[in-house]
Design a protein around this motif. Structure first.
Motif, mmCIF file in Angstrom:
data_model
loop_
_atom_site.group_PDB
_atom_site.id
_atom_site.type_symbol
_atom_site.label_atom_id
_atom_site.label_comp_id
_atom_site.label_asym_id
_atom_site.label_seq_id
_atom_site.Cartn_x
_atom_site.Cartn_y
_atom_site.Cartn_z
ATOM 1 N N MET A 121 -29.992 -3.612 133.886
ATOM 2 C CA MET A 121 -30.551 -4.438 134.960
ATOM 3 C C MET A 121 -31.407 -3.571 135.875
ATOM 4 O O MET A 121 -30.982 -2.501 136.299
ATOM 5 C CB MET A 121 -29.431 -5.112 135.754
ATOM 6 N N SER A 122 -32.607 -4.020 136.149
ATOM 7 C CA SER A 122 -33.488 -3.304 137.066
ATOM 8 C C SER A 122 -33.683 -4.146 138.330
ATOM 9 O O SER A 122 -33.127 -5.244 138.456
ATOM 10 C CB SER A 122 -34.838 -3.027 136.391
ATOM 11 N N ASN A 177 -34.675 -19.571 137.721
ATOM 12 C CA ASN A 177 -35.055 -18.475 136.821
ATOM 13 C C ASN A 177 -33.806 -17.691 136.438
ATOM 14 O O ASN A 177 -33.181 -17.052 137.286
ATOM 15 C CB ASN A 177 -36.077 -17.563 137.501
ATOM 16 N N SER A 178 -33.438 -17.742 135.165
ATOM 17 C CA SER A 178 -32.208 -17.092 134.719
ATOM 18 C C SER A 178 -32.304 -15.571 134.686
ATOM 19 O O SER A 178 -31.285 -14.886 134.575
ATOM 20 C CB SER A 178 -31.829 -17.598 133.321
ATOM 21 N N SER A 179 -33.514 -15.031 134.777
ATOM 22 C CA SER A 179 -33.690 -13.570 134.702
ATOM 23 C C SER A 179 -33.797 -12.902 136.064
ATOM 24 O O SER A 179 -33.592 -11.698 136.181
ATOM 25 C CB SER A 179 -34.963 -13.234 133.905
ATOM 26 N N LEU A 180 -34.137 -13.678 137.089
ATOM 27 C CA LEU A 180 -34.377 -13.107 138.412
ATOM 28 C C LEU A 180 -33.380 -13.663 139.430
ATOM 29 O O LEU A 180 -33.097 -14.853 139.443
ATOM 30 C CB LEU A 180 -35.806 -13.418 138.879
ATOM 31 N N SER A 181 -32.896 -12.773 140.280
ATOM 32 C CA SER A 181 -31.988 -13.162 141.349
ATOM 33 C C SER A 181 -32.517 -12.598 142.667
ATOM 34 O O SER A 181 -32.625 -11.379 142.830
ATOM 35 C CB SER A 181 -30.579 -12.622 141.071
ATOM 36 N N PHE A 182 -32.894 -13.482 143.590
ATOM 37 C CA PHE A 182 -33.526 -13.094 144.847
ATOM 38 C C PHE A 182 -32.485 -13.040 145.970
ATOM 39 O O PHE A 182 -31.670 -13.947 146.117
ATOM 40 C CB PHE A 182 -34.618 -14.093 145.226
ATOM 41 N N HIS A 183 -32.563 -11.972 146.785
ATOM 42 C CA HIS A 183 -31.605 -11.790 147.868
ATOM 43 C C HIS A 183 -32.328 -11.267 149.117
ATOM 44 O O HIS A 183 -33.019 -10.242 149.052
ATOM 45 C CB HIS A 183 -30.510 -10.799 147.466
ATOM 46 N N ILE A 217 -33.231 -7.972 138.288
ATOM 47 C CA ILE A 217 -33.880 -8.443 137.056
ATOM 48 C C ILE A 217 -32.940 -8.224 135.877
ATOM 49 O O ILE A 217 -32.561 -7.092 135.571
ATOM 50 C CB ILE A 217 -35.205 -7.696 136.816
ATOM 51 N N ARG A 218 -32.582 -9.313 135.229
ATOM 52 C CA ARG A 218 -31.753 -9.237 134.022
ATOM 53 C C ARG A 218 -32.688 -9.155 132.825
ATOM 54 O O ARG A 218 -33.239 -10.152 132.366
ATOM 55 C CB ARG A 218 -30.855 -10.472 133.920
ATOM 56 N N GLN A 219 -32.865 -7.976 132.318
ATOM 57 C CA GLN A 219 -33.826 -7.774 131.233
ATOM 58 C C GLN A 219 -33.346 -8.340 129.903
ATOM 59 O O GLN A 219 -34.149 -8.579 129.002
ATOM 60 C CB GLN A 219 -34.104 -6.272 131.082
ATOM 61 N N ASP A 220 -32.025 -8.584 129.772
ATOM 62 C CA ASP A 220 -31.512 -9.100 128.514
ATOM 63 C C ASP A 220 -31.410 -10.615 128.503
ATOM 64 O O ASP A 220 -31.009 -11.213 127.503
ATOM 65 C CB ASP A 220 -30.123 -8.525 128.230
ATOM 66 N N ALA A 221 -31.815 -11.276 129.632
ATOM 67 C CA ALA A 221 -31.690 -12.724 129.710
ATOM 68 C C ALA A 221 -32.834 -13.405 128.980
ATOM 69 O O ALA A 221 -33.937 -12.886 128.871
ATOM 70 C CB ALA A 221 -31.663 -13.177 131.175
#
Length: 216
Positions: free
Chosen positions: A1-2, A138-144, A171-175
Motif C-alpha cells: 500500500m502506498s 473508489n475501492s483503491s483509494l481512501s481519503f482522510h 492507495i491499495r495497489q492490489d485492489a
C-alpha cells in the motif's frame, strides 16, 4: 500500500488581492494516484473541497475586516476620549457617548471571531464528509482529512505555531478498480499517465502503464 498527499494551500498574499483565494486545494493530481482515479472524478473532488473552503475564505475576510474596523474605532474613541477629558469639565459628559461606538465595535469583532471559529468547524466536517463519499466510490483509494501544528518561531519560552491542512490518500495497489472497466476509460487513464510521466521514475511509469494496458 502506498500513499499520496493533497495539500490545502494558504495564500499568504490574500490581503493584497480581493480576487485571491485564501484557502484552496492543490489541483494537480499526485502522480501516485494516476491510474486509480479518472480526471473528471478528480475535478469533481477538487470542486467540492474548494466549495467548502470558499465558506472559510469568506468567514476569514469578515473576521479580518471586523477586527481592523474595531481596532481603528477604538483608537479614534480613545483619542476623542482623551481630548474631551483634557479640555475641561464642560465636555466630560460627552465621554460616555464617545465610549459607546468603541464598545460596539469590540462586540462586533468578538461576534465575527465566533462566526469564524464556527465556520472552520463546519468546513472541516464538510471536507471529512467529502473524503468519506469519495472513498466509498473508489475501492483503491481512501481519503482522510489531516491537520498538523508546527512551530514557526521560538524565543525562550514563547512559541508561535501554525496549522497546516492536507488530505492523506491511501492507495491499495492490489485492489481491482472500476476506473478501467472499458477501453475508453483505460485510454483516458493512459492519457493522464502520459501527462505526469516526467514526475515518475521509469519503473513507476512502466508499472502503471502495464496495469492499465492489462485492463484493455
Amino acid at each position: 500500500m502506498s500513499s499520496a498527499t493533497i495539500e490545502i494551500r494558504t495564500d499568504h498574499a490574500w490581503c493584497f488581492s480581493k480576487s485571491a483565494k485564501i484557502f484552496a486545494i492543490e489541483r494537480t493530481m499526485p502522480a501516485a494516484m494516476v491510474g486509480y482515479m479518472m480526471s473528471h472524478e478528480w475535478e469533481e473532488f477538487c470542486n467540492r473541497v474548494d466549495e467548502a473552503l470558499e465558506r472559510m475564505t469568506k468567514a476569514t475576510l469578515i473576521h479580518m475586516y471586523a477586527t481592523c474596523v474595531s481596532f481603528l474605532a477604538c483608537i479614534v474613541a480613545l483619542a476623542v476620549f482623551l481630548a474631551l477629558f483634557m479640555n475641561g469639565g464642560g465636555l466630560r459628559p460627552l465621554i460616555p457617548i464617545v465610549a459607546v461606538p468603541g464598545t460596539m465595535m469590540l462586540l462586533l469583532s468578538q461576534r465575527a471571531s465566533c462566526y469564524w471559529s464556527a465556520t472552520i468547524k463546519r468546513v472541516k466536517q464538510s471536507i471529512i464528509q467529502i473524503c468519506e463519499d469519495t472513498s466509498k466510490g473508489n475501492s483503491s483509494l481512501s481519503f482522510h482529512y489531516r491537520e498538523e501544528t508546527f512551530v514557526t518561531a521560538s524565543s525562550g519560552e514563547n512559541h508561535s505555531s501554525a496549522n497546516t491542512w492536507f488530505i492523506d490518500v491511501s492507495i491499495r495497489q492490489d485492489a481491482v478498480t472500476d476506473v478501467g472497466v472499458s477501453s475508453e476509460s483505460a485510454a483516458k487513464r493512459l492519457e493522464d499517465l502520459e501527462a505526469v510521466k516526467s514526475m515518475l521514475s521509469p519503473e513507476e511509469y512502466d508499472e502503471k502503464r502495464a496495469r492499465i494496458v492489462a485492463e484493455l
